[in-house]
Design an enzyme around this catalytic site. Structure first.
Site, PDB file in Angstrom:
ATOM      1  N   ALA A 125      -2.124  -0.377   0.766  1.00 15.65           N
ATOM      2  CA  ALA A 125      -1.286   0.186  -0.293  1.00 15.65           C
ATOM      3  C   ALA A 125      -0.238  -0.790  -0.794  1.00 15.65           C
ATOM      4  O   ALA A 125       0.295  -0.617  -1.902  1.00 15.65           O
ATOM      5  CB  ALA A 125      -0.604   1.463   0.201  1.00 15.65           C
ATOM      6  N   GLU A 142       3.694  11.111   3.773  1.00 14.48           N
ATOM      7  CA  GLU A 142       4.175  10.580   5.054  1.00 14.48           C
ATOM      8  C   GLU A 142       3.632   9.203   5.387  1.00 14.48           C
ATOM      9  O   GLU A 142       3.897   8.670   6.462  1.00 14.48           O
ATOM     10  CB  GLU A 142       3.887  11.561   6.200  1.00 14.48           C
TER      11      GLU A 142
END
Length: 288
Positions: A125, A142
């Protein structure tokens, strides 16, 4: 400028970590690798109901529909991504650094008949393999605790279209009001000579926690506009007691299947973790 001085574990270390923790979470908690949301002590919602409810709350903040593209950062085994697709009609791409989770999520998409609408990729990411302006919305459930927040937020801004939205949950120390990140480490996958962010040898940091007060600066530095910063700790506290009850309810089955004890997995997660508790934030923002 807002900085995050503590460095997270590498993608490889996090993949190793979730190979064990992910298997335990699936057995004890289900396929949503995030907190549940309960209205209060009298709420009798099951774990599946409470975690799906939290997914739906984040989905509302994405404001997407048919024709929109959503990116799920840290997609786990795919349950939130598929729920978003089913409820909104949007197409969803999930990314995770764990290759096995990509396989499991892809199998789930095929089984639910949504392989043309929802796909999953093995990717980091913090270095996304997508062109600028590829998505109308980004979700991070999260997962951002395992990343360098400034880096991933810059990537989010890059891949969003103008007006695109970000919705995420983050964990925060309950009693620390400073903007200095707190880190905690994994005992798993560490090798002699591994360096911690402070320059000391040791185990890798698996997560960093920051106060709510750090978020306006983080988003501003990434050229994103804050729309919501909401502390939902009182609604997520029921997660911990249920989670640990189930960890030990399924311990023998887990140990038979995976050859590692529940204590070993939990020790990997709690080394250096805050002893004063962990809270939960909902953050929503958009790209101007």
């Amino acid at each position: 400028m807002t900085s995050q001085s503590a460095a997270p574990a590498t993608a490889g270390q996090m993949s190793d970590y979730y190979s064990a923790m992910g298997a335990l979470l699936q057995m004890a908690w289900g396929d949503n690798f995030h907190f549940g949301y309960w209205d209060g002590p009298s709420d009798t919602a099951t774990i599946d109901e409470a975690t799906d409810r939290f997914t739906d709350m984040l989905t509302e903040r994405l404001r997407v529909g048919p024709g929109d593209r959503v990116l799920d950062l840290g997609c786990g085994v795919g349950k939130p991504a598929l729920r978003i697709a089913a409820r909104t009609g949007a197409s969803v791409v999930g990314v995770t650094i764990n290759a096995r989770h990509v396989e499991l999520a892809t199998e789930r998409a095929r089984a639910e008949g949504r392989a043309d609408q929802v796909s999953f990729r093995h990717a980091d990411a913090m270095d996304l393999p997508f062109e600028d302006g590829s998505f109308d919305a980004v979700l991070a459930f999260e997962s951002i605790i395992h990343m360098d927040r400034p880096t991933v937020l810059r990537e989010v801004e890059r891949v969003l279209v103008p007006g695109g939205r970000l919705a995420l949950t983050d964990l925060t120390p309950l009693t620390d009001e400073s903007n200095t990140p707190k880190s905690f480490r994994s005992l798993m996958g560490a090798s002699p000579g591994d360096e911690s962010p402070s320059g000391q040898g040791g185990d890798p940091d698996i997560a960093t926690l920051i106060s709510a007060g750090a978020w306006p600066g983080l988003l501003s530095d990434a050229s994103l506009t804050l729309d919501e910063l909401n502390d939902v700790t009182e609604h997520t506290q029921g997660t911990f007691i249920r989670l640990f009850e189930n960890f030990f309810k399924y311990r023998r089955e887990f140990e038979r299947e995976h050859g590692i004890t529940v204590e070993q997995v939990l020790d990997s997660a709690k080394s250096g973790a805050p002893t004063d508790g962990v809270g939960c934030l909902v953050v929503a923002a958009h790209k101007p």
